[in-house]
Motif scaffolding. Structure first.
Motif, PDB file in Angstrom:
ATOM      1  N   UNK A   1      17.314  -8.633  37.830  1.00 26.28           N
ATOM      2  CA  UNK A   1      17.526  -9.447  36.631  1.00 26.28           C
ATOM      3  C   UNK A   1      16.264  -9.547  35.786  1.00 26.28           C
ATOM      4  N   UNK A   2      15.101  -9.617  36.406  1.00 24.45           N
ATOM      5  CA  UNK A   2      13.862  -9.812  35.645  1.00 24.45           C
ATOM      6  C   UNK A   2      13.229  -8.507  35.174  1.00 24.45           C
ATOM      7  N   UNK A   3      13.482  -7.410  35.877  1.00 28.66           N
ATOM      8  CA  UNK A   3      12.862  -6.134  35.510  1.00 28.66           C
ATOM      9  C   UNK A   3      13.784  -5.291  34.639  1.00 28.66           C
TER      10      UNK A   3
ATOM     11  N   UNK B   1      12.290  -7.625  28.301  1.00 30.18           N
ATOM     12  CA  UNK B   1      11.678  -8.905  27.945  1.00 30.18           C
ATOM     13  C   UNK B   1      12.731  -9.864  27.383  1.00 30.18           C
ATOM     14  N   UNK B   2      12.673 -11.114  27.824  1.00 36.19           N
ATOM     15  CA  UNK B   2      13.582 -12.129  27.315  1.00 36.19           C
ATOM     16  C   UNK B   2      12.857 -13.470  27.339  1.00 36.19           C
ATOM     17  N   UNK B   3      13.349 -14.394  26.545  1.00 33.21           N
ATOM     18  CA  UNK B   3      12.725 -15.704  26.442  1.00 33.21           C
ATOM     19  C   UNK B   3      12.795 -16.424  27.796  1.00 33.21           C
ATOM     20  N   UNK B   4      11.664 -16.896  28.242  1.00 40.04           N
ATOM     21  CA  UNK B   4      11.616 -17.644  29.493  1.00 40.04           C
ATOM     22  C   UNK B   4      11.350 -16.795  30.730  1.00 40.04           C
ATOM     23  N   UNK B   5      11.056 -15.481  30.529  1.00 39.02           N
ATOM     24  CA  UNK B   5      10.847 -14.633  31.700  1.00 39.02           C
ATOM     25  C   UNK B   5       9.629 -15.086  32.506  1.00 39.02           C
TER      26      UNK B   5
ATOM     27  N   UNK C   1       8.545 -18.097  32.797  1.00 38.98           N
ATOM     28  CA  UNK C   1       8.960 -19.289  33.535  1.00 38.98           C
ATOM     29  C   UNK C   1       9.749 -18.901  34.773  1.00 38.98           C
ATOM     30  N   UNK C   2      10.607 -17.878  34.640  1.00 37.98           N
ATOM     31  CA  UNK C   2      11.378 -17.409  35.791  1.00 37.98           C
ATOM     32  C   UNK C   2      10.452 -16.866  36.872  1.00 37.98           C
ATOM     33  N   UNK C   3       9.435 -16.082  36.464  1.00 37.17           N
ATOM     34  CA  UNK C   3       8.459 -15.593  37.430  1.00 37.17           C
ATOM     35  C   UNK C   3       7.784 -16.751  38.158  1.00 37.17           C
TER      36      UNK C   3
ATOM     37  N   UNK D   1      10.205 -18.373  40.708  1.00 40.40           N
ATOM     38  CA  UNK D   1      10.421 -17.535  41.893  1.00 40.40           C
ATOM     39  C   UNK D   1       9.205 -17.562  42.808  1.00 40.40           C
ATOM     40  N   UNK D   2       7.998 -17.510  42.222  1.00 38.46           N
ATOM     41  CA  UNK D   2       6.765 -17.446  43.015  1.00 38.46           C
ATOM     42  C   UNK D   2       6.190 -18.813  43.332  1.00 38.46           C
ATOM     43  N   UNK D   3       6.932 -19.864  43.038  1.00 42.54           N
ATOM     44  CA  UNK D   3       6.426 -21.228  43.271  1.00 42.54           C
ATOM     45  C   UNK D   3       5.964 -21.474  44.703  1.00 42.54           C
TER      46      UNK D   3
END
Length: 265
Positions: free
Chosen positions: A89-91, A95-99, A101-103, A106-108
């Motif tokens: 979904x991310x790769x 590029x999309x708005x908020x990517x 933030x998603x990273x 996920x890596x939190x």
């Protein structure tokens, strides 16, 4: 102009040798004293497999080992599946708005101290326990799965970023459905990354202590938490034997992954 080479720096060999000594000498000590005939952590009394036999016959160790393997297997499979979907979904979406933030989300677990995650899960699961009365392994499975997702995500994402997307486009041009293109092209090429993520998630779950200590209920000790409990009581080389067995399992997984990826390469 000659390229920079760290090996040419003064004292590099000495510093590197000392780093390896300080890193691996404690591990070597644990392995050696797991074969000690004496119940001592410092005096050598000859070679013996006594502590391996005692650990094998210990019912508490057997229960904790089975529980650890079940949790690690379920958590690694679930986290790897979720990490694969997240990487796609991310790769593949560009590029999309908020990517970013998603990273970050996920890596939190990699950024936030593990004890903070453990306390947060303790509070949330405590509320669930008080309202549902459920005391099973589901809490540990959920906690380990969530914690292992970034460990599986990073190698899968790295592998996906190096793959040529035109191969999937070519499959579509040859009338392959999206599912067929994924199953016949994307998934086989992504296999080494998925294997690396699965292995890393499994080892991370198998080794976890802090989150398990906060989340587990009574009678739900995993092998690491059981070993931690032994340090608070009488310490015997039986713990060394268990640690050596875990180390051997890790080395087997690493060797199997190396051979698999080398063959595919």
């Amino acid at each position: 102009m000659r390229a920079f080479d760290a090996r040419r720096l003064p004292g590099f060999t000495t510093v590197a040798a000392l780093a390896f000594v300080f890193l691996y000498l404690p591990i070597a000590t644990v392995v050696v004293f797991s074969f000690n005939a004496l119940p001592s952590m410092s005096a050598w009394g000859g070679f013996s497999l006594q502590w391996y036999r005692e650990a094998w016959a210990n019912e508490a160790v057997q229960e904790a080992t089975v529980r650890s393997l079940v949790i690690a297997t379920v958590a690694s499979l679930a986290s790897t599946a979720l990490a694969t979907l997240a990487a796609l979904a991310t790769v593949r979406q560009g590029r999309f708005r908020g990517r970013t933030l998603v990273y970050g989300v996920i890596n939190q677990p990699l950024v936030v101290p593990e004890i903070v995650t453990g306390v947060a899960l303790l509070i949330v699961f405590g509320w669930v326990r008080s309202n549902t009365g459920y005391q099973g392994l589901g809490y540990l499975l959920l906690a380990h799965t969530a914690f292992c997702i970034p460990f599986a995500y990073l190698p899968i994402r790295a592998r996906l970023e190096t793959m040529d997307p035109t191969l999937e486009s070519a499959a579509s041009d040859l009338y392959a459905s999206p599912m067929q293109a994924f199953r016949r092209v994307t998934l086989p090429l992504l296999g080494p990354g998925i294997a690396a993520g699965l292995m890393l998630a499994f080892v991370t779950s198998l080794d976890d202590v802090i989150i398990t200590e906060f989340v587990k209920s009574a009678g739900q000790d995993t092998l690491p938490t059981w070993m931690l409990g032994q340090f608070r009581r009488t310490l015997t080389p039986e713990v060394n034997a268990i640690a050596t067995a875990i180390l051997a399992l890790t080395l087997v997984l690493l060797t199997a992954f190396f051979l698999t990826t080398r063959k595919r390469a």
